[in-house]
Enzyme design. Structure first.
Site, short mmCIF file in Angstrom:
data_model
loop_
_atom_site.label_atom_id
_atom_site.label_comp_id
_atom_site.label_asym_id
_atom_site.label_seq_id
_atom_site.Cartn_x
_atom_site.Cartn_y
_atom_site.Cartn_z
N GLY A 1 0.86 -1.19 0.00
CA GLY A 1 0.00 0.00 0.00
C GLY A 1 0.89 1.23 0.00
O GLY A 1 1.52 1.56 1.00
N ALA A 2 1.00 1.87 -1.17
CA ALA A 2 1.90 3.03 -1.30
C ALA A 2 1.10 4.32 -1.26
O ALA A 2 1.41 5.29 -1.94
CB ALA A 2 2.70 2.92 -2.60
N GLY B 1 1.64 4.62 3.64
CA GLY B 1 2.72 3.79 3.12
C GLY B 1 3.89 4.59 2.58
O GLY B 1 5.05 4.29 2.89
N ASP C 1 2.12 -1.57 -4.54
CA ASP C 1 0.73 -1.12 -4.68
C ASP C 1 0.12 -1.80 -5.89
O ASP C 1 0.85 -2.29 -6.76
CB ASP C 1 0.65 0.41 -4.82
CG ASP C 1 -0.68 0.98 -4.35
OD1 ASP C 1 -0.75 1.54 -3.23
OD2 ASP C 1 -1.68 0.85 -5.10
N ARG D 1 -10.74 6.35 5.70
CA ARG D 1 -12.05 6.97 5.98
C ARG D 1 -12.22 8.33 5.31
O ARG D 1 -11.26 9.06 5.12
CB ARG D 1 -12.19 7.18 7.49
CG ARG D 1 -12.43 5.90 8.24
CD ARG D 1 -12.90 6.20 9.64
NE ARG D 1 -11.86 6.78 10.47
CZ ARG D 1 -12.09 7.38 11.62
NH1 ARG D 1 -13.33 7.51 12.07
NH2 ARG D 1 -11.09 7.86 12.34
N ASN E 1 -11.78 -3.83 3.09
CA ASN E 1 -10.40 -3.97 3.54
C ASN E 1 -10.06 -5.40 3.95
O ASN E 1 -8.90 -5.83 3.82
CB ASN E 1 -10.11 -2.99 4.67
CG ASN E 1 -9.97 -1.56 4.14
OD1 ASN E 1 -10.02 -1.35 2.92
ND2 ASN E 1 -9.81 -0.59 5.03
N VAL F 1 -1.60 -2.01 9.57
CA VAL F 1 -1.96 -0.60 9.76
C VAL F 1 -3.40 -0.35 9.30
O VAL F 1 -4.12 0.48 9.83
CB VAL F 1 -0.98 0.33 9.01
CG1 VAL F 1 -1.40 1.79 9.11
CG2 VAL F 1 0.43 0.19 9.56
N ASN G 1 -7.30 -0.20 8.60
CA ASN G 1 -8.46 -0.19 9.49
C ASN G 1 -9.58 -1.10 8.99
O ASN G 1 -9.67 -1.34 7.78
CB ASN G 1 -9.01 1.24 9.60
CG ASN G 1 -8.37 2.00 10.73
OD1 ASN G 1 -8.09 1.44 11.78
ND2 ASN G 1 -8.15 3.29 10.52
N ARG H 1 -1.04 10.87 20.30
CA ARG H 1 -2.07 11.93 20.25
C ARG H 1 -2.36 12.44 21.66
O ARG H 1 -2.42 13.66 21.89
CB ARG H 1 -3.34 11.37 19.60
CG ARG H 1 -3.20 11.24 18.11
CD ARG H 1 -4.45 10.70 17.44
NE ARG H 1 -4.29 10.78 15.99
CZ ARG H 1 -4.85 9.96 15.11
NH1 ARG H 1 -5.64 8.97 15.53
NH2 ARG H 1 -4.65 10.11 13.82
N HIS I 1 -8.53 0.33 18.58
CA HIS I 1 -8.30 1.59 17.90
C HIS I 1 -9.66 2.11 17.46
O HIS I 1 -10.19 1.71 16.45
CB HIS I 1 -7.39 1.37 16.70
CG HIS I 1 -7.00 2.62 16.00
ND1 HIS I 1 -6.47 3.70 16.66
CD2 HIS I 1 -7.05 2.96 14.69
CE1 HIS I 1 -6.22 4.65 15.78
NE2 HIS I 1 -6.55 4.24 14.58
O1 TXD Z 1 -3.75 3.83 13.48
C1 TXD Z 1 -3.92 3.25 12.45
N1 TXD Z 1 -3.81 1.95 12.40
C2 TXD Z 1 -4.24 3.98 11.21
C3 TXD Z 1 -4.88 3.26 10.15
C4 TXD Z 1 -3.84 5.32 11.02
C5 TXD Z 1 -4.00 5.92 9.80
C6 TXD Z 1 -4.57 5.24 8.65
N2 TXD Z 1 -5.15 3.98 8.97
C7 TXD Z 1 -5.64 3.13 7.90
O2 TXD Z 1 -4.57 2.79 7.03
C8 TXD Z 1 -6.65 3.77 6.97
O3 TXD Z 1 -7.94 3.74 7.54
C9 TXD Z 1 -6.54 2.87 5.76
O4 TXD Z 1 -7.29 1.69 5.97
C10 TXD Z 1 -5.04 2.53 5.72
C11 TXD Z 1 -4.25 3.33 4.68
O5 TXD Z 1 -4.47 4.70 4.86
P1 TXD Z 1 -3.90 5.75 3.79
O6 TXD Z 1 -4.25 7.10 4.29
O7 TXD Z 1 -2.50 5.43 3.46
O8 TXD Z 1 -4.84 5.39 2.54
P2 TXD Z 1 -4.55 5.68 0.99
O9 TXD Z 1 -3.72 6.90 0.81
O10 TXD Z 1 -5.87 5.60 0.31
O11 TXD Z 1 -3.66 4.44 0.54
C12 TXD Z 1 -4.13 3.14 0.42
C13 TXD Z 1 -3.35 2.49 -0.70
C14 TXD Z 1 -3.68 3.05 -2.09
O12 TXD Z 1 -2.49 3.49 -2.71
C15 TXD Z 1 -4.29 1.86 -2.83
O13 TXD Z 1 -3.99 1.85 -4.23
C16 TXD Z 1 -3.63 0.70 -2.11
O14 TXD Z 1 -3.68 1.08 -0.74
N3 TXD Z 1 -4.30 -0.58 -2.31
C17 TXD Z 1 -3.62 -1.73 -2.47
N4 TXD Z 1 -2.31 -2.00 -2.48
C18 TXD Z 1 -1.92 -3.27 -2.68
N5 TXD Z 1 -2.79 -4.29 -2.85
C19 TXD Z 1 -4.12 -4.07 -2.83
N6 TXD Z 1 -4.98 -5.10 -2.99
C20 TXD Z 1 -4.59 -2.74 -2.64
N7 TXD Z 1 -5.81 -2.16 -2.57
C21 TXD Z 1 -5.62 -0.85 -2.37
#
Ligand code: TXD
Length: 320
Positions: free
Chosen positions: A16-17, A21, A40, A89, A102, A125, A127, A158, A182
C-alpha cells in the site's frame, strides 16, 4: 529501476503506497532504519514514489534503497512486512465501514507477501485495525508473536500531544498509556500517564483529563473531518516507523501495540492494544498491569466488539 539484489540492509516491505505507506517509506530510509520495497496495485505509482525518494537521497544524505513495484516477487526475504493497503475513511465514515472491502484486500496481501517471506514479522496498519490484525494473523500462519497492529503508539502520541498543548510542557517529558482497540472504545489510562514521572492526575483536574481523553478517542475523526479527502498519515507513519526500528534494532522498547491475548485480563483469542516489549522476535512480552475493575470491564467490552467485527469480516472473506 532497481532490482531486489541492490538491497543490502534490513528490508521492510510496505504494502500500500498511499499516504501512510509512502510517508512510512520516507521515514524508514531517511532515518536510516531500513531499505524499503513499496508495493501497490496501481501501476507506476509505487515506482514513481520510489524514484522520487531515490532522487532525494543526495540532498538527505543517505544510501538506503527504495524499490517501487506491483510484483510481490520483489518483496522476498523481508524482515518486516507492513500492510497499509485498503481504503481510508472519509467524513461520516466509521472505521467499521471499511471492514468488508479492507478484509479482502488485507487477506490477499498477507497471503501474497507471506509466500515470499514466510518467516517475516507482520505489522498491520489498515483499518479497522484490531480486526485486520486478526485476519492477517490467521491468513499468515505465523506464530502470534510475529504479528501485531499499529494503533496504540499513535493513540498514545495523540494523547501526549494534547497534554503537552494543555500544560505548555515539552512533549518529550510526557509518557502516556492507551490500551484496548483503535476506535471510540480505546482505554486511555491517565493514572499511568506522567510528566517526567509526575502522575498526570496530580497536574490536571479530572474534567480536564476527561476532555483530553475524549479528544484522544476521537483524534482520528477530528483529522478526517478537517482533511475531508482522507485520514491522518504523518503521525501514523511515524508510529509505524518507531515499531519497525524497535524490532530491527532489537531494542526491547515498551510500546503499546495490538497483540494477541491468551488469557490476559480474562480475554482470549483477539488482538488488542497492550504495552508490549518489542524486539527482533516481535512481541517478546506483554506487560501485566494492575487494572481497576472498570478498566478491565472497558477492555472486555473492546474485546467483545472486535470479536463481533471479526465474525462479520470472516463471513465476507470466507474460510481463510
Ligand atoms: O492507526 C492506524 N492503524 C491507522 C490506520 C492510522 C491511519 C490510517 N489507517 C488506515 O490505514 C486507513 O484507515 C486505511 O485503511 C489505511 C491506509 O491509509 P492511507 O491514508 O495510506 O490510505 P490511501 O492513501 O488511500 O492508501 C491506500 C493504498 C492506495 O495506494 C491503494 O492503491 C492501495 O492502498 N491498495 C492496495 N495496495 C496493494 N494491494 C491491494 N490489494 C490494494 N488495494 C488498495
Amino acid at each position: 529501476s532497481l532490482s531486489p539484489s541492490s538491497l543490502r540492509g534490513a528490508r521492510v516491505s510496505v504494502i500500500g503506497a498511499g499516504r501512510v505507506g509512502s510517508t512510512l517509506a520516507q521515514r524508514l530510509v531517511e532515518k536510516n532504519i531500513a531499505d524499503v520495497v513499496l508495493v501497490d496495485i496501481v501501476e507506476g505509482m509505487p515506482q514513481g514514489i520510489a524514484l522520487d525518494l531515490m532522487e532525494a537521497r543526495g540532498v538527505e544524505r543517505h544510501d538506503r534503497q527504495i524499490i517501487g513495484t506491483n510484483d510481490y516477487a520483489d518483496t522476498s526475504n523481508s524482515d518486516i512486512v507492513v500492510i497499509t493497503a485498503g481504503l481510508a475513511r472519509k467524513p461520516g465514515m466509521s472505521r467499521e465501514d471499511l471492514l468488508k472491502t479492507n478484509a479482502k484486500i488485507v487477506v490477499d496481501a498477507t497471503k501474497k507477501a507471506l509466500e515470499r517471506s514466510p518467516n517475516t514479522i507482520l505489522i498491520l496498519v489498515t483499518n479497522p485495525l484490531d480486526v485486520m490484525t486478526y485476519l492477517a494473523w490467521e491468513a499468515s500462519g505465523l506464530p502470534t508473536q510475529r504479528v501485531m497492529g499499529m494503533a496504540g503508539v499513535l493513540d498514545a502520541a495523540r494523547f501526549q500531544a494534547f497534554i503537552s498543548m494543555e500544560l505548555g510542557v515539552s512533549i518529550q517529558d510526557i509518557h502516556t498509556m492507551v490500551l484496548g482497540n483503535h476506535g471510540d472504545l480505546m482505554v486511555p489510562i491517565p493514572r499511568y500517564c506522567t510528566v517526567n514521572g509526575v502522575p498526570l492526575t496530580e497536574l490536571m483536574d479530572t474534567p480536564t483529563i476527561e476532555r483530553l481523553v475524549d479528544r484522544t478517542r476521537t483524534g482520528g475523526t477530528e483529522i478526517v473531518n478537517l482533511m475531508k479527502t482522507g485520514s491522518a498519515y504523518f503521525a501514523p507513519a511515524s508510529s509505524t516507523c518507531l515499531m519497525c526500528e524497535a524490532i530491527l534494532q532489537n531494542q526491547s522498547r515498551v510500546l503499546p501495540v495490538a497483540a494477541y491475548l491468551q488469557g490476559e485480563y480474562g480475554i482470549n483469542d483477539v488482538f488488542l492494544g497492550m504495552p508490549c516489549q518489542l524486539g527482533s522476535n516481535g512481541v517478546e512480552k506483554i506487560l501485566k498491569l494492575d487494572l481497576t475493575d472498570s478498566e478491565k470491564a472497558a477492555l472486555s467490552h473492546c474485546a467483545d466488539t472486535v470479536r463481533e467485527n471479526i465474525d462479520q469480516a470472516k463471513a465476507v472473506v470466507g474460510s481463510i
